[in-house]
Design a protein around this motif. Structure first.
Motif, PDB file in Angstrom:
ATOM      1  N   LEU A 192       1.389  -3.430  12.337  1.00 47.38           N
ATOM      2  CA  LEU A 192       0.159  -2.943  12.975  1.00 47.38           C
ATOM      3  C   LEU A 192      -0.816  -4.101  13.124  1.00 47.38           C
ATOM      4  N   PHE A 194      -5.087  -4.993  14.007  1.00 50.97           N
ATOM      5  CA  PHE A 194      -6.410  -4.371  14.044  1.00 50.97           C
ATOM      6  C   PHE A 194      -6.788  -4.011  15.483  1.00 50.97           C
ATOM      7  N   ILE A 197      -5.054  -0.921  16.615  1.00 48.07           N
ATOM      8  CA  ILE A 197      -5.681   0.276  16.033  1.00 48.07           C
ATOM      9  C   ILE A 197      -6.928   0.646  16.852  1.00 48.07           C
TER      10      ILE A 197
ATOM     11  N   GLU B   8      -9.501   7.908   8.973  1.00 50.04           N
ATOM     12  CA  GLU B   8      -8.087   7.693   9.285  1.00 50.04           C
ATOM     13  C   GLU B   8      -7.881   6.264   9.807  1.00 50.04           C
ATOM     14  N   GLU B   9      -8.852   5.814  10.610  1.00 48.50           N
ATOM     15  CA  GLU B   9      -8.744   4.472  11.180  1.00 48.50           C
ATOM     16  C   GLU B   9      -8.846   3.403  10.090  1.00 48.50           C
ATOM     17  N   MET B  12      -5.740   3.071   8.336  1.00 51.98           N
ATOM     18  CA  MET B  12      -4.772   2.317   9.132  1.00 51.98           C
ATOM     19  C   MET B  12      -5.058   0.807   9.048  1.00 51.98           C
ATOM     20  N   PHE B  13      -6.347   0.449   9.001  1.00 51.04           N
ATOM     21  CA  PHE B  13      -6.697  -0.974   8.794  1.00 51.04           C
ATOM     22  C   PHE B  13      -6.102  -1.454   7.470  1.00 51.04           C
ATOM     23  N   LYS B  15      -3.530  -0.299   5.922  1.00 55.80           N
ATOM     24  CA  LYS B  15      -2.077  -0.406   6.071  1.00 55.80           C
ATOM     25  C   LYS B  15      -1.708  -1.701   6.802  1.00 55.80           C
ATOM     26  N   ALA B  16      -2.465  -1.994   7.869  1.00 53.25           N
ATOM     27  CA  ALA B  16      -2.202  -3.213   8.649  1.00 53.25           C
ATOM     28  C   ALA B  16      -2.383  -4.449   7.770  1.00 53.25           C
ATOM     29  N   ALA B  17      -3.459  -4.463   6.994  1.00 49.63           N
ATOM     30  CA  ALA B  17      -3.733  -5.629   6.134  1.00 49.63           C
ATOM     31  C   ALA B  17      -2.669  -5.747   5.047  1.00 49.63           C
ATOM     32  N   GLU B  19       0.462  -4.646   5.176  1.00 52.43           N
ATOM     33  CA  GLU B  19       1.717  -5.110   5.793  1.00 52.43           C
ATOM     34  C   GLU B  19       1.655  -6.607   6.054  1.00 52.43           C
ATOM     35  N   MET B  51      -7.405 -11.781  11.719  1.00 53.48           N
ATOM     36  CA  MET B  51      -8.198 -11.606  10.502  1.00 53.48           C
ATOM     37  C   MET B  51      -9.542 -12.338  10.577  1.00 53.48           C
ATOM     38  N   LEU B  54     -12.516 -10.174  12.655  1.00 48.64           N
ATOM     39  CA  LEU B  54     -13.004  -8.860  12.223  1.00 48.64           C
ATOM     40  C   LEU B  54     -14.505  -8.667  12.427  1.00 48.64           C
ATOM     41  N   LEU B  63     -13.469  -8.622  17.113  1.00 51.46           N
ATOM     42  CA  LEU B  63     -13.138  -7.201  17.092  1.00 51.46           C
ATOM     43  C   LEU B  63     -14.351  -6.335  16.780  1.00 51.46           C
ATOM     44  N   LEU B  65     -15.594  -5.200  14.060  1.00 54.24           N
ATOM     45  CA  LEU B  65     -15.289  -4.054  13.188  1.00 54.24           C
ATOM     46  C   LEU B  65     -16.225  -3.925  12.000  1.00 54.24           C
ATOM     47  N   ALA B  73      -9.646  -5.423   4.377  1.00 48.29           N
ATOM     48  CA  ALA B  73      -8.662  -6.490   4.623  1.00 48.29           C
ATOM     49  C   ALA B  73      -8.618  -7.462   3.453  1.00 48.29           C
TER      50      ALA B  73
END
Lengths: 265, 378
Positions: A192, A194, A197, B8-9, B12-13, B15-17, B19, B51, B54, B63, B65, B73
């Motif tokens: 995934l 960022f 997403i 939820e988002e 997911m962030f 999870k991404a970090a 991974e 990264m 962000l 991004l 964010l 992250a």
């Protein structure tokens, strides 16, 4: 444009598999506090779709069946780069075996509209039947190739794929539309990102229940499932040590007998 | 009603970090420990995984964010490698003064490349004579035509040898109350990174000295208002620097707990896993309590920061608590491991060394208490 449907499943996180227990009375898995994740080999199906999209003019639709929290894994696929998502969710779909699942998914695919390729992982980490893909193809009346580990030719309406066998492989030419179940050897799934997403914010997930799909109640969920699970048990993996004594021949004889008794040879 | 759940988002962030850390960083940790250098591959991967983008606004290629996403992250990356978390936290700290105080030209010039990881950033305040007390610095500037001439030395600077743009704080040669913050670029005449430090922990992130010898800085590299550079440096350190250390501490703390639970469940003594022993359970519970409390403090502060509220005091509390707690957790993790905890094969020995670097970075625990006391008494 190549229209790809990727079927994905939300499964209990294998990392927390130790928390899954079997209810001794109902023989149902209790997984209340185990989070759902995207079935591992479904990520390879998703990756295959993304790689096709990078090379061809393609549109990726995600389809899943599961309880409402399963929309997380559909969202994850949208964040990976899929274009639209559908979740088939209804209490009536609960307790479905592979047959009823394949039937419901096939109905979902038909309702989504024209498609060329259906991709799915070869098996789920919780059920592991490998039946859903072939059964879905049967309901859709299209060909299926299972255990695909390489897509060799993919332009035009005839595809050539390499599919695994126990002691070799098959090279299969197949005319689209077709279902392909894929193995983990097919590719390395991407992670995934960022920005992916963020892009998924604008992508919608459509939820369909039994009424929208027009599936008869007796064909869905537990009612539509011919499989009867006679028993479920936790494997006891305790190790024991036994020292075999005697001459070399006697020891070999005893060892062979013991292995035969356990059914290993 | 206060909502303490992640969206939820945001999940997911995370999870991404996670991974990213598990697939791109974990394998490089032994090499970074061995060479005591930042891994080029990890730095490249950080850029590719966006990264560094962000906190950079979208209009400059980032991004946008915000700081909760950044903390998520940092926490996940630091769980695998706190040295990488530290490196990333300082990239953001170097970027922040440009976001907050940069002119439109400066933002357009630097931010897009910083967001992509093509340029790497850092910030240089600390000197032998001042870090906790930044007014004690001796690096000085004087105006010469349209340029500034910079002289002095900076020490303990994270990313010293890999950064391309460094926000450097300096004092007016003739007015000890006036400070300027400059964007110094790698390769500028009169500027060079010198000594590379060998640290007790966080060996995979580069720390070293910078030397400025009649370094000529064009006036367009001045950040913010002439003479008001202290504000530029402190604003970034107060929120982004302390917030970053919270992320490093939370990640390290979580890693200590995870390793301890695993070991306690596997280590058999008296015929059963040591996790059955109350004395071990006590330690695990203490670690968990502090981790939960630290997360609440950290994410409360970032949620305030994301709303544009002043949050440097809240970050001082979170920074103090989480870095101290992580150090305690690392000690407990080593204790639980017994003799194994002293062996380099077990990650907890690294965690203990790394935990000692958390405190002094972006303000020591004692300085955090000074700030917190000032807040209480104000």
């Amino acid at each position: 444009m190549l229209k790809i449907v990727v079927c994905v499943k939300a499964v209990p996180d294998p990392k927390e598999a130790h928390k899954i227990k079997i209810d001794p009375a109902t023989k149902i898995l209790t997984r209340s506090d185990v989070p759902f994740v995207l079935n591992l080999v479904d990520k390879n199906a998703m990756e295959a779709a993304l790689q096709l999209k990078e090379q061809l003019d393609a549109h990726i639709t995600i389809l899943s069946m599961g309880p409402p929290p399963a929309d997380n894994i559909v969202k994850e696929c949208l964040a990976l780069g899929a274009d639209q998502g559908f979740l088939l969710s209804d209490r009536a779909f609960g307790g479905a075996d592979a047959y009823a699942t394949a039937y419901t998914l096939a109905k979902g695919i038909e309702k989504i509209g024209p498609y060329d390729v259906v991709l799915c992982g070869m098996a789920s980490s919780d059920g592991s039947t490998e039946w859903v893909g072939p059964e879905m193809a049967t309901f859709l009346k299209i060909p299926v190739v299972t255990r695909v580990n390489e897509i060799v030719e993919y332009d035009g309406e005839w595809w050539k794929v390499k599919a695994g066998l126990e002691n070799g492989y098959r090279l299969v030419r197949v005319k689209l539309p077709a279902v392909f179940t894929v193995t983990r050897d097919l590719n390395t799934p991407r992670s995934l990102t960022f920005s992916g997403i963020i892009k998924a914010r604008k992508k919608e997930i459509t939820q369909w229940g039994i009424d929208e799909l027009a599936v008869p109640e007796e064909s869905a969920g537990q009612k539509g499932s011919p499989t009867i699970i006679s028993n479920l048990a936790t494997i006891d993996s305790k190790r024991t040590v036994e020292i075999i004594t005697g001459t070399r021949e006697e020891k070999a004889e005893q060892l062979v007998q013991k292995l035969a008794d356990t059914g290993l040879i | 009603m206060i909502d303490f759940t992640f969206t939820e988002e945001q999940e997911m962030f995370r999870k991404a970090a996670r991974e990213f850390a598990e697939t791109k960083v974990a394998d490089k940790v032994p090499e970074m420990e061995e060479t005591e250098k930042a891994s080029d591959e990890v730095v490249k991967a950080l850029g590719e995984a966006e990264m560094m983008a962000l906190t950079i606004p979208e209009e400059y290629g980032g991004l946008g964010l915000g700081y909760t996403a950044r903390l998520i992250a940092l926490e996940e990356i630091s769980k695998v490698s706190v040295a990488t978390g530290m490196m990333l936290q300082i990239f953001a700290l170097g970027i922040e003064p440009i976001i907050q105080f940069g002119s439109e030209e400066q933002k357009k010039k630097y931010l897009p490349a910083l967001a992509k990881g093509e340029l790497l950033a850092s910030v240089a305040v600390t000197e032998a004579t001042g870090g906790s007390d930044p007014t004690g610095i001796r690096t000085s500037y004087r105006k010469e035509g349209n340029d500034y001439i910079l002289n002095g030395r900076k020490c303990f600077i994270t990313n010293s040898h890999i950064a391309d743009t460094i926000t450097v704080l300096a004092k007016d040669e003739e007015n000890p109350k006036a400070f300027n913050a400059f964007i110094v670029e790698k390769g500028m005449e009169g500027f060079k990174p010198t000594r590379e430090e060998h640290k007790l922990g966080m060996r995979g992130c580069n720390t070293g000295e910078l030397a400025f010898e009649n370094c000529r800085i064009p006036s367009e590299n001045l950040l913010g208002v002439e003479g008001k550079g202290m504000r530029v440096a402190l604003a970034a350190i107060g929120d982004v620097g302390r917030g970053g250390m919270v992320g490093c501490a939370l990640g390290l703390h979580a890693a200590c707990l995870e390793a301890s639970v695993k070991f306690a469940n596997e280590r058999i003594l008296y015929g059963k896993p040591i996790s059955n022993l109350q004395t071990i359970q006590n330690k695990l519970a203490d670690m968990k309590i502090d981790l939960e409390a630290g997360r609440l403090l950290g994410y409360r502060a970032t949620s305030m920061q994301d709303k544009g509220m002043r949050s440097s005091n809240e970050f001082a509390v979170a920074k103090y608590f989480t870095t101290e707690a992580a150090q305690k957790a690392a000690k407990m993790a080593v204790d639980i491991h017994g003799g194994y905890g002293c062996m380099e094969e077990y990650a907890v020995s690294r965690y203990l060394r790394d935990s000692f670097v958390l405190g002094p970075s972006a303000g020591t625990s004692d300085i955090m208490k000074v700030i917190i006391a000032r807040w209480v008494l104000s």
